[in-house]
Design a protein around this motif. Structure first.
Motif, PDB file in Angstrom:
ATOM      1  N   ILE A 238       9.327   2.767  -6.010  1.00 27.05           N
ATOM      2  CA  ILE A 238       7.998   2.439  -6.509  1.00 27.05           C
ATOM      3  C   ILE A 238       7.150   3.705  -6.472  1.00 27.05           C
ATOM      4  CG2 ILE A 238       5.935   1.052  -6.169  1.00 27.05           C
ATOM      5  CD1 ILE A 238       7.688  -1.095  -4.910  1.00 27.05           C
ATOM      6  N   ILE A 239       6.724   4.139  -7.649  1.00 27.17           N
ATOM      7  CA  ILE A 239       5.971   5.381  -7.782  1.00 27.17           C
ATOM      8  C   ILE A 239       4.618   5.055  -8.405  1.00 27.17           C
ATOM      9  CG2 ILE A 239       5.943   7.682  -8.810  1.00 27.17           C
ATOM     10  CD1 ILE A 239       8.998   7.548  -8.892  1.00 27.17           C
ATOM     11  N   GLU A 240       3.559   5.566  -7.786  1.00 25.67           N
ATOM     12  CA  GLU A 240       2.204   5.298  -8.268  1.00 25.67           C
ATOM     13  C   GLU A 240       1.537   6.587  -8.714  1.00 25.67           C
ATOM     14  OE1 GLU A 240      -1.955   3.064  -6.890  1.00 25.67           O
ATOM     15  OE2 GLU A 240      -0.131   2.897  -5.681  1.00 25.67           O
TER      16      GLU A 240
ATOM     17  N   CYS B  66      -1.393   3.521 -11.760  1.00 26.96           N
ATOM     18  CA  CYS B  66      -0.262   2.822 -12.395  1.00 26.96           C
ATOM     19  C   CYS B  66       0.912   2.819 -11.426  1.00 26.96           C
ATOM     20  CB  CYS B  66       0.117   3.503 -13.704  1.00 26.96           C
ATOM     21  SG  CYS B  66       1.467   2.670 -14.572  1.00 26.96           S
ATOM     22  N   ARG B  67       1.351   1.649 -11.060  1.00 30.57           N
ATOM     23  CA  ARG B  67       2.372   1.478 -10.026  1.00 30.57           C
ATOM     24  C   ARG B  67       3.646   0.947 -10.695  1.00 30.57           C
ATOM     25  NH1 ARG B  67       2.578   0.679  -4.418  1.00 30.57           N
ATOM     26  NH2 ARG B  67       3.731  -1.151  -3.696  1.00 30.57           N
ATOM     27  N   ILE B  68       4.642   1.831 -10.839  1.00 27.77           N
ATOM     28  CA  ILE B  68       5.869   1.469 -11.543  1.00 27.77           C
ATOM     29  C   ILE B  68       7.033   1.347 -10.562  1.00 27.77           C
ATOM     30  CG2 ILE B  68       7.580   2.217 -13.248  1.00 27.77           C
ATOM     31  CD1 ILE B  68       5.441   3.437 -14.879  1.00 27.77           C
ATOM     32  N   ALA B  69       7.770   0.265 -10.690  1.00 31.12           N
ATOM     33  CA  ALA B  69       9.001   0.077  -9.922  1.00 31.12           C
ATOM     34  C   ALA B  69      10.171   0.463 -10.815  1.00 31.12           C
ATOM     35  CB  ALA B  69       9.138  -1.362  -9.458  1.00 31.12           C
TER      36      ALA B  69
ATOM     37  N   SER C 267       5.607 -10.242  -7.659  1.00 30.74           N
ATOM     38  CA  SER C 267       4.727 -11.110  -6.876  1.00 30.74           C
ATOM     39  C   SER C 267       4.262 -10.472  -5.572  1.00 30.74           C
ATOM     40  CB  SER C 267       5.429 -12.433  -6.571  1.00 30.74           C
ATOM     41  OG  SER C 267       6.590 -12.213  -5.785  1.00 30.74           O
ATOM     42  N   LYS C 268       5.135  -9.718  -4.901  1.00 34.78           N
ATOM     43  CA  LYS C 268       4.800  -9.174  -3.589  1.00 34.78           C
ATOM     44  C   LYS C 268       4.379  -7.705  -3.643  1.00 34.78           C
ATOM     45  CE  LYS C 268       7.940 -12.367  -1.184  1.00 34.78           C
ATOM     46  NZ  LYS C 268       9.120 -12.493  -0.281  1.00 34.78           N
ATOM     47  N   GLU C 269       5.074  -6.928  -4.452  1.00 38.58           N
ATOM     48  CA  GLU C 269       4.766  -5.499  -4.520  1.00 38.58           C
ATOM     49  C   GLU C 269       3.646  -5.195  -5.510  1.00 38.58           C
ATOM     50  OE1 GLU C 269       5.905  -3.301  -2.536  1.00 38.58           O
ATOM     51  OE2 GLU C 269       7.470  -4.501  -1.582  1.00 38.58           O
ATOM     52  N   ARG C 270       3.307  -6.158  -6.357  1.00 42.34           N
ATOM     53  CA  ARG C 270       2.197  -6.021  -7.309  1.00 42.34           C
ATOM     54  C   ARG C 270       2.354  -4.780  -8.197  1.00 42.34           C
ATOM     55  NH1 ARG C 270       0.134 -11.079  -7.229  1.00 42.34           N
ATOM     56  NH2 ARG C 270      -0.305 -11.756  -5.088  1.00 42.34           N
ATOM     57  N   VAL C 271       3.546  -4.581  -8.722  1.00 42.33           N
ATOM     58  CA  VAL C 271       3.769  -3.410  -9.554  1.00 42.33           C
ATOM     59  C   VAL C 271       3.206  -3.637 -10.951  1.00 42.33           C
ATOM     60  CG1 VAL C 271       5.811  -2.727  -8.266  1.00 42.33           C
ATOM     61  CG2 VAL C 271       6.071  -4.176 -10.284  1.00 42.33           C
TER      62      VAL C 271
END
Length: 558
Positions: free
Chosen positions: A180-182, A186-189, A227-231
């Motif tokens: 997971i890189i932000e 912008c938070r992309i998995a 749902s949990k990591e909110r990516v």
């Protein structure tokens, strides 16, 4: 970054400037229908821009090299090299207005002589200098054995991710299943997947204790990311091959984007499966893929554009820092790599799914050395073209980036036919789960006519050995390279070979001996393998397998 629609004039200018294709898709409903809108369309709501840069399958080609661009003049052009690829990456980052994520699709440490001779060491510094954020191991990364594989991966600056690389005995995952890189909010998995059949198809010693076949829990894992990591986005960084990537997009629709690798497909426009955007950015460092997406306030993709950018020597200068790293790493190997061993009158190429002049040459040399009825070559996809002229040791290793002992034995005609049917199923199966990603078997001394669409076990229509029709009760001598760790009675994945022995030379020694006998060669495709229901030349595996399916695209060279 382009956050306004392209005018037709801008679109034409980009296409003329070395970009093969461009396409906008607008409105969420367009994804379900897999329809593209006009380049002059524009998202109606306020959006933000995100850019993904993708390269994959460079196969250790650190320097600028010849590549083949069918339909262009000239067809052979100087392309790639890590120093030019770095320039292309930096140029695209500078031209972007939103956050940029750089993804490496794997198969970087194998494919050349210097890579093999240094067990991947020459690749590390230049690869790290490219500045990728995330990396997925390709099927060839473990080529130097499991211990060296782990070491090389640990020394990468990019985050290494792979959901399906496990320890065989414990089932423990070797790498994080996602990175997971932000950037700029912008938070992309990035979820990595490698070739599911790699641990079964490769030499046993390369994958000892490793398993790539497990996908258990992927659906639940993707649900948790949302749902949990909110990516913001879930991006699949796949080294599975394009057809398999498309299948996985249908099976796991939580992926917003899939950056595909492994089959070296030059997708000149994006492919849509459901709501998933899929691209594959070719290979050998000759191209850089750029995917721009527009997100609305709910982080939904409302528009996107994909461009496959040529990394051409004509318009992409070399980055001096990376150039120096490449020169320093290759210096100990240049004299060996530049040694001239022969000459070719015709170009030597390996692109075609069916038959290649490169494999015709290799198998001819192998059969000449062993005096067998049939010599086989693995169906490698990669291998740079060699234009007419001198052939060096480095050229040979680009075509055949491994050396091995040569096995010789005999099989019955029935065994041979069963083997051919099995190999063709792995190339042409309508079931993506059965595909291995490789091309068909290539041979000297044998001609095969088949039907791609005939179905499993029924494709082979006719086989000739030594100019005579195959006799299923007859014995035929065969030769090919040893795969380290395999049983003695297995030759080029043919099982149950009888009276197996080893030839006195390795495969590369046999090639050198062949040039001593034949200093000038002129290999060309001879119709050694052809299909009744395919074009004479086929460059894209996915285009023939996906014919008539929704989301199809114009493959390169077709």
């Amino acid at each position: 970054m382009v956050n306004m629609p392209l005018t037709r004039r801008e679109f034409a200018a980009l296409t003329a400037g070395g970009i093969l294709s461009s396409q906008w898709l607008v409105k969420p409903s367009a994804y379900a229908e897999a329809k593209a809108t006009s380049p002059d369309s524009q998202p109606a709501e306020t959006t933000r821009s995100v850019t993904l840069l993708h390269f994959t399958d460079t196969h250790a080609q650190l320097e600028t090299h010849w590549d083949y661009l069918p339909g262009q003049l000239p067809a052979f052009q100087q392309m790639g090299g890590f120093a030019r690829l770095k320039t292309a990456i930096d140029r695209e980052i500078k031209a972007s207005q939103g956050p940029v994520f750089v993804a490496d699709g794997g198969d970087e440490f194998q494919g050349s002589g210097p890579a093999a001779w240094s067990r991947g060491e020459v690749i590390l510094d230049p690869l790290n200098a490219l500045g990728a954020d995330v990396f997925v191991p390709g099927n060839w990364e473990p080529v130097y054995g499991p211990a060296r594989f782990r070491e090389l991966m640990s020394r990468l600056k990019a985050q290494v991710t792979c959901f399906n690389f496990h320890e065989k005995s414990t089932g423990h995952r070797i790498f994080p299943p996602a990175s997971i890189i932000e950037k700029d909010g912008c938070r992309i998995a990035f979820v990595g997947l490698t070739d599911l059949k790699a641990s079964d198809r490769h030499s046993p010693d390369e994958f000892a204790g490793l398993d790539t076949s497990r996908l258990n829990g992927l659906s639940e894992f993707l649900n948790d990311l949302k749902s949990k990591e909110r990516v913001t986005l879930i991006v699949g960084l796949f080294h599975t091959g394009l057809t398999v990537a498309r299948y996985l997009a249908r099976e796991f629709p939580k992926f917003d984007i899939i950056l595909s690798g492994h089959t070296h497909e030059r997708t000149t426009q994006s492919i849509i499966e459901g709501k998933t955007i899929i691209v594959e950015s070719a290979g050998m460092g000759s191209f850089l893929g750029r995917l721009d997406v527009e997100l609305n306030a709910g982080n939904e993709i409302v528009a996107h554009r994909f461009r496959l950018i040529e990394v051409s020597a004509a318009n992409t200068p070399e980055n001096p820092v990376v150039k120096q790293l490449v020169d320093e790493n290759l210096k100990p190997y240049r004299e060996r790599a530049n040694t001239v061993v022969g000459r070719t009158v015709t170009p030597i190429m390996r692109y075609d799914v069916l038959e290649t002049s490169a494999d015709d040459f290799i198998t001819d040399a192998l059969r000449d050395e062993t005096n067998v009825d049939i010599a086989f070559s693995n169906g490698f996809r990669f291998g740079l073209p060699i234009p007419a002229g001198n052939i060096t040791v480095g050229d040979l290793w680009n075509l055949l980036p491994m050396d091995a002992r040569i096995k010789v034995g005999w099989v019955t005609g029935r065994q041979l036919k069963d083997y051919l049917e099995n190999e063709l199923e792995l190339v042409y199966s309508p079931d993506p789960k059965r595909l291995s990603g490789g091309w068909g078997p290539r041979a000297s001394g044998m001609m095969m006519r088949y039907s791609m669409r005939a179905g499993q076990g029924k494709r082979v229509q006719e086989v000739h050995v030594g100019g005579k029709i195959l006799d299923e009760t007859e014995r035929y001598t065969v030769a090919s390279c040893e795969r380290s760790g395999e049983p003695l009675d297995v030759i080029c994945r043919i099982r149950g070979v009888h009276d197996v022995t080893f030839a006195p030379q390795t495969i590369h020694q046999a090639l050198i001996t062949y040039f001593q006998k034949h200093p000038v060669i002129s290999p060309s495709r001879e119709g050694r393998a052809y299909a009744d229901d395919l074009a004479p030349v086929v460059f894209s595996q996915d285009s023939i397998l996906s014919e008539g399916q929704r989301g199809s695209y114009q493959a390169w060279g077709m």
